[in-house]
Design a protein around this motif. Structure first.
Motif, short mmCIF file in Angstrom:
data_model
loop_
_atom_site.label_atom_id
_atom_site.label_comp_id
_atom_site.label_asym_id
_atom_site.label_seq_id
_atom_site.Cartn_x
_atom_site.Cartn_y
_atom_site.Cartn_z
N MET A 1 0.87 -1.29 0.06
CA MET A 1 -0.11 -0.06 0.01
C MET A 1 0.92 1.17 0.08
SD MET A 1 -3.33 -0.85 0.58
CE MET A 1 -3.58 -2.68 0.40
N THR B 1 -0.01 4.13 0.74
CA THR B 1 -0.65 5.15 1.82
C THR B 1 0.37 5.73 2.59
OG1 THR B 1 -1.54 3.56 3.15
CG2 THR B 1 -3.01 4.45 1.41
N LYS C 1 -12.05 -1.73 -1.16
CA LYS C 1 -11.41 -1.90 -2.51
C LYS C 1 -9.92 -1.62 -2.33
CE LYS C 1 -15.08 -1.90 -5.75
NZ LYS C 1 -15.92 -2.78 -5.07
N HIS D 1 -6.86 -1.19 -5.12
CA HIS D 1 -6.55 -0.70 -6.43
C HIS D 1 -5.09 -0.58 -6.59
CE1 HIS D 1 -10.73 0.47 -6.89
NE2 HIS D 1 -10.92 1.09 -5.91
N LYS E 1 -3.47 1.22 -3.66
CA LYS E 1 -4.24 2.32 -3.04
C LYS E 1 -5.36 1.33 -2.36
CE LYS E 1 -3.21 6.08 -6.10
NZ LYS E 1 -2.20 6.75 -5.25
N LEU E 2 -5.87 1.82 -1.13
CA LEU E 2 -7.02 1.23 -0.62
C LEU E 2 -8.09 2.35 -0.39
CD1 LEU E 2 -7.82 -1.30 1.14
CD2 LEU E 2 -6.73 -0.19 3.01
N SER E 3 -9.39 1.98 -0.63
CA SER E 3 -10.43 2.84 -0.54
C SER E 3 -11.77 2.21 0.16
CB SER E 3 -11.01 3.27 -2.08
OG SER E 3 -11.55 2.21 -2.79
N GLU F 1 -10.47 7.58 -0.94
CA GLU F 1 -9.19 6.72 -0.91
C GLU F 1 -8.20 7.21 0.47
OE1 GLU F 1 -4.78 7.49 -2.84
OE2 GLU F 1 -6.55 7.40 -4.09
N THR G 1 -5.66 8.20 2.62
CA THR G 1 -4.59 9.02 2.30
C THR G 1 -3.57 9.16 3.41
OG1 THR G 1 -5.79 11.09 2.69
CG2 THR G 1 -5.77 10.16 0.52
N ILE H 1 -9.08 10.04 5.10
CA ILE H 1 -9.71 9.78 3.66
C ILE H 1 -9.98 11.03 2.91
CG2 ILE H 1 -10.62 7.53 4.53
CD1 ILE H 1 -13.33 8.76 4.64
N ASP H 2 -10.15 10.80 1.60
CA ASP H 2 -10.34 12.19 0.81
C ASP H 2 -11.69 12.52 0.30
OD1 ASP H 2 -10.79 10.03 -1.15
OD2 ASP H 2 -9.15 10.51 -2.62
#
Length: 149
Positions: free
Chosen positions: A1, A3, A112, A114, A117-119, A124, A126, A140-141
């Motif tokens: 990740m 992040t 999820k 990606h 990246k993790l959302s 997302e 961040t 988170i964004d």
């Protein structure tokens, strides 16, 4: 990740004090206070908070935040904020293994991965793994809106 991970130098502070010290979560702190959730999040926990940054709150439709902050909308605000809370202390490594997160508001938020990246429900992560005495914070964004029941 990919992040950015931040260990709080003082994980003796609770979630709300840790969030306040970050400087990017002022709107979230005000919303928690308005929703009457301060005592809960200052309590033993542990909780995992997905905290929208101030910039994320700025992305809400015009007037939405002002409307949510009105006393008559306290229940809606609390529901929205509880959609950003999970029971337990969960790192991004833990969350990345999930298909969804069971939030305190009762709804599952889809998770999820990606690439790196993790959302959670499209927001997302961040800032990851910000430790506190009674849980962990992930910045988170975007502000996630629970579905209406």
């Amino acid at each position: 990740m990919n992040t950015s991970s931040q260990s709080s130098p003082s994980s003796t502070t609770n979630l709300l004090d840790t969030a306040a010290a970050n400087g990017s979560f002022k709107t979230f702190g005000k919303a928690i206070e308005q929703a009457g959730m301060k005592d809960t999040l200052n309590g033993a926990g542990p909780y995992t908070l997905f905290v929208p940054t101030d910039a994320a709150f700025d992305k809400l439709p015009s007037g939405k935040l002002d409307s949510l902050m009105k006393p008559e909308n306290k229940a809606e605000l609390a529901s929205l904020l509880n959609y950003h809370v999970v029971n337990g202390r969960k790192s991004v490594a833990d969350i990345g293994k999930w298909e969804s997160a069971r939030t305190v508001n009762g709804q599952a938020a889809p998770v999820k991965v990606h690439g790196d990246k993790l959302s959670i429900d499209g927001a997302e992560i961040t800032l990851a793994d910000i430790a506190s005495s009674n849980g962990v914070i992930h910045g988170i964004d975007k502000v996630n809106i629970p579905s209406t029941r």
